[in-house]
Motif scaffolding. Structure first.
Motif, short mmCIF file in Angstrom:
data_model
loop_
_atom_site.label_atom_id
_atom_site.label_comp_id
_atom_site.label_asym_id
_atom_site.label_seq_id
_atom_site.Cartn_x
_atom_site.Cartn_y
_atom_site.Cartn_z
N GLN A 8 50.24 22.71 9.96
CA GLN A 8 48.77 22.78 9.96
C GLN A 8 48.17 21.67 10.81
O GLN A 8 47.03 21.73 11.24
CB GLN A 8 48.24 22.67 8.53
N GLN A 9 48.96 20.63 11.04
CA GLN A 9 48.45 19.51 11.83
C GLN A 9 48.79 19.63 13.31
O GLN A 9 48.46 18.75 14.09
CB GLN A 9 49.00 18.21 11.25
N PHE A 10 49.47 20.72 13.67
CA PHE A 10 49.82 20.95 15.08
C PHE A 10 49.12 22.21 15.56
O PHE A 10 49.59 23.32 15.32
CB PHE A 10 51.34 21.07 15.23
N PRO A 11 47.98 22.04 16.27
CA PRO A 11 47.14 23.20 16.65
C PRO A 11 47.89 24.26 17.45
O PRO A 11 47.50 25.42 17.44
CB PRO A 11 46.04 22.57 17.51
N ILE A 12 48.98 23.89 18.11
CA ILE A 12 49.69 24.88 18.92
C ILE A 12 50.16 26.06 18.06
O ILE A 12 50.22 27.19 18.54
CB ILE A 12 50.87 24.23 19.69
N TYR A 13 50.45 25.80 16.78
CA TYR A 13 50.90 26.90 15.92
C TYR A 13 49.76 27.87 15.59
O TYR A 13 50.02 29.02 15.28
CB TYR A 13 51.54 26.36 14.63
N ASP A 14 48.50 27.41 15.69
CA ASP A 14 47.38 28.34 15.51
C ASP A 14 47.35 29.34 16.66
O ASP A 14 46.98 30.50 16.49
CB ASP A 14 46.03 27.60 15.51
N HIS A 15 47.72 28.86 17.83
CA HIS A 15 47.66 29.71 19.02
C HIS A 15 48.95 30.51 19.22
O HIS A 15 48.95 31.53 19.89
CB HIS A 15 47.40 28.85 20.27
N ASN A 16 50.04 30.01 18.68
CA ASN A 16 51.35 30.67 18.83
C ASN A 16 52.06 30.72 17.48
O ASN A 16 53.03 30.01 17.25
CB ASN A 16 52.26 29.86 19.78
N PRO A 17 51.58 31.57 16.57
CA PRO A 17 52.15 31.54 15.22
C PRO A 17 53.65 31.88 15.17
O PRO A 17 54.33 31.49 14.24
CB PRO A 17 51.33 32.59 14.46
N LYS A 18 54.14 32.56 16.20
CA LYS A 18 55.56 32.95 16.18
C LYS A 18 56.45 31.99 16.96
O LYS A 18 57.65 32.24 17.15
CB LYS A 18 55.71 34.35 16.78
N LEU A 19 55.86 30.90 17.41
CA LEU A 19 56.60 29.95 18.24
C LEU A 19 57.80 29.34 17.49
O LEU A 19 57.66 28.88 16.37
CB LEU A 19 55.65 28.82 18.65
N VAL A 20 58.97 29.37 18.16
CA VAL A 20 60.12 28.61 17.65
C VAL A 20 60.38 27.52 18.67
O VAL A 20 60.96 27.77 19.73
CB VAL A 20 61.36 29.52 17.48
N ALA B 251 62.86 17.39 25.14
CA ALA B 251 62.16 17.37 26.44
C ALA B 251 60.75 16.81 26.24
O ALA B 251 60.30 15.96 27.01
CB ALA B 251 62.09 18.77 27.04
N SER B 252 60.05 17.32 25.24
CA SER B 252 58.74 16.78 24.89
C SER B 252 58.39 17.32 23.51
O SER B 252 58.65 18.48 23.22
CB SER B 252 57.69 17.23 25.91
N SER B 253 57.80 16.46 22.69
CA SER B 253 57.43 16.91 21.35
C SER B 253 56.10 17.64 21.41
O SER B 253 55.37 17.53 22.39
CB SER B 253 57.30 15.70 20.41
N LEU B 254 55.79 18.38 20.35
CA LEU B 254 54.45 18.95 20.20
C LEU B 254 53.48 17.81 19.82
O LEU B 254 53.93 16.72 19.45
CB LEU B 254 54.47 20.04 19.14
N LYS B 255 52.18 18.09 19.91
CA LYS B 255 51.21 17.02 19.68
C LYS B 255 50.33 17.33 18.47
O LYS B 255 49.71 18.40 18.42
CB LYS B 255 50.29 16.83 20.89
N PRO B 256 50.24 16.42 17.51
CA PRO B 256 49.42 16.67 16.33
C PRO B 256 47.92 16.50 16.62
O PRO B 256 47.53 15.81 17.57
CB PRO B 256 49.89 15.63 15.32
N LYS B 257 47.12 17.09 15.76
CA LYS B 257 45.67 17.11 15.94
C LYS B 257 45.08 15.70 15.99
O LYS B 257 44.17 15.43 16.75
CB LYS B 257 45.04 17.92 14.81
N ASN B 258 45.60 14.81 15.16
CA ASN B 258 44.98 13.48 15.14
C ASN B 258 45.20 12.72 16.45
O ASN B 258 44.37 11.91 16.85
CB ASN B 258 45.40 12.67 13.90
N VAL B 259 46.28 13.04 17.16
CA VAL B 259 46.49 12.43 18.49
C VAL B 259 45.51 13.05 19.49
O VAL B 259 44.84 12.34 20.26
CB VAL B 259 47.95 12.64 18.96
N ILE B 260 45.41 14.38 19.43
CA ILE B 260 44.47 15.08 20.33
C ILE B 260 43.05 14.57 20.07
O ILE B 260 42.28 14.32 21.00
CB ILE B 260 44.57 16.60 20.12
N ASP B 261 42.72 14.40 18.78
CA ASP B 261 41.37 13.96 18.41
C ASP B 261 41.05 12.56 18.94
O ASP B 261 39.92 12.31 19.36
CB ASP B 261 41.21 13.95 16.88
N VAL B 262 42.01 11.67 18.89
CA VAL B 262 41.69 10.30 19.30
C VAL B 262 41.57 10.22 20.82
O VAL B 262 40.76 9.45 21.36
CB VAL B 262 42.70 9.27 18.70
#
Ligand code: PMP
Length: 403
Positions: A11-23, A29-40
């Motif tokens: 829930q804290q990684f917005p990419i899953y809202d856009h790609n619910p089936k993402l594995v 290579a690079s981690s996903l980014k949580p909302k609080n990082v994007i927000d700051v």
């Protein structure tokens, strides 16, 4: 059961809202980014957006405070001093900075120890330094599993060793290097040790003081932070002895017609307008990781790794090169199939993993492969991801068997 509540984490990684089936199995290579990082990062651009260290007005003070608070956070994260944290573009920039600057202290006959496990950014800068200075590059022989051992390190350490440049965790094999023992041995020969911690930082507590590391580098984007920001840790007295490699605003103390003097570390290495939003985002990413905890991250990743390896055991027609990896990296191939071909099957199933030589051609060659596939687990992965990965592996085997 898994250690972490993946549903809550996602829930804290917005990419899953856009790609619910993402594995997503490409965190190495690079981690996903949580909302609080994007927000700051958004906060900086929306509410501040001004330069640091320059303005004599409120917004600039505020931006400067956030930027320097991020440095304090990184210093605490590594158990270092504030002045020992240099912000760079990433691990590559950090390691190049040390190599370019340190080469002035090397001469023909000096030896630089590195290994075939290195990422290109850990070995190539020193290959260049060897070329420029006449120093010799020496490789620690890897054991049968492809690991750097203390014994093997001792076999190449000599009175001529001046620099040791090694990875803390391999981005292909996921092995942890016995770096503390290596640092102690290197120091007995008065050599400096440069640690590539790009893959260690997301997975384990790093204490540069306990390690007694001379230099250590990592990237923001692999530990939930923004791209374009990284860290070079260096011991204060070593950094202050090093010449900057970039010159310009903010790094200089006095400028005269006849020459200039540099600020003390860390500012002497941060010429020009720094990566303000990146540093602030990195600070927030570190707070996020700390709020989860490294013991919890390790237990979570370990469980997924073991579960997946167990399932892969029953799949015929694949080779896993690193079943004893400590950091949840699975490097493998579908036998007789080029990984780029195999990767197309994973892509169709929205399983993101890496295919190639992972910017580490030496270890790929050591494995006698042209390229490999690599899957990595992190805090947002669950058993369903592991199952879909294993199903895709089976599908790839079936598909290519038909040819
Ligand atoms: N070292 C290792 C072990 C890595 O995994 C990476 C990234 N793949 C790097 C260095 C380079 O990091 P960056 O591309 O962020 O500079």
């Amino acid at each position: 059961n898994l250690m972490l509540d993946v549903k809550q984490i996602r829930q804290q990684f917005p990419i899953y809202d856009h790609n619910p089936k993402l594995v997503y199995l490409d965190t190495a290579a690079s981690s996903l980014k949580p909302k609080n990082v994007i927000d700051v990062v958004d906060h900086y651009y929306s509410k501040l957006g001004v330069n640091v260290h320059r303005g004599v007005y409120g917004l600039s003070y505020e931006a400067t405070d956030l930027y320097e608070a991020a440095r304090t956070t990184v210093a605490r994260f590594l158990n270092a001093k504030f002045e020992e944290i240099v912000f760079t573009r990433g691990t590559t920039a950090s390691l190049n900075l040390v190599a370019s600057s340190y080469q002035k202290q090397l001469k023909p006959g000096d030896e630089i120890i590195t290994s075939e496990l290195e990422h290109h950014s850990s070995v190539l800068p020193w290959m260049q330094v060897a070329k420029n200075t006449g120093a010799t590059l020496v490789y620690v022989p890897l054991n049968s599993e492809g690991r750097i051992t203390v014994e093997a390190f001792k076999s190449v350490l000599t009175d001529n060793t001046k620099v040791v440049a090694l990875t803390y965790v391999s981005n292909v094999m996921g092995y942890i290097t016995p770096i503390k023992e290596i640092i102690d041995l290197a120091h007995q020969k008065s050599a400096i040790v440069v640690v590539d911690a790009a893959q260690a930082a997301p997975h384990m507590k790093i204490d540069v003081t306990a390690l007694n590391a001379d230099f250590l580098a990592f990237s923001g984007h692999k530990i939930l932070g923004p791209t374009g920001i990284g860290v070079l840790y260096g011991k204060k007295h070593l950094l202050n002895k090093m010449e900057p490699t970039e010159f310009g605003g903010d790094m200089v103390d006095q400028v005269e017609l006849s020459g200039a003097t540099w600020k003390d570390t860390p500012y002497r290495f941060e010429a020009g307008t720094p990566i303000i939003s990146g540093a602030i985002g990195l600070g927030r990413a570190i707070e996020f990781i700390e709020s989860i905890g490294f013991d919890e991250i390790h237990a979570h990743v370990h469980a997924l790794h073991q579960y997946t390896l167990e399932k892969l055991k029953s799949v015929e027609g694949i080779t896993v090169y690193n079943p004893t990896s400590e950091t949840g990296i699975i490097t493998f191939n579908v036998d007789y199939v080029h990984p780029h071909d195999a990767a197309s099957i994973f892509d169709q199933n929205q399983v993101c993993l890496r295919a190639g030589h992972h910017c580490a051609q030496l270890i790929t060659k050591w494995l006698k492969q042209l390229a490999t596939l690599r899957a990595t687990f992190y805090i947002y992965n669950d058993y369903e991801d592991a199952d879909r990965f294993v199903e895709s592996v089976k599908e790839a085997v079936r598909f290519f068997k038909a040819f």
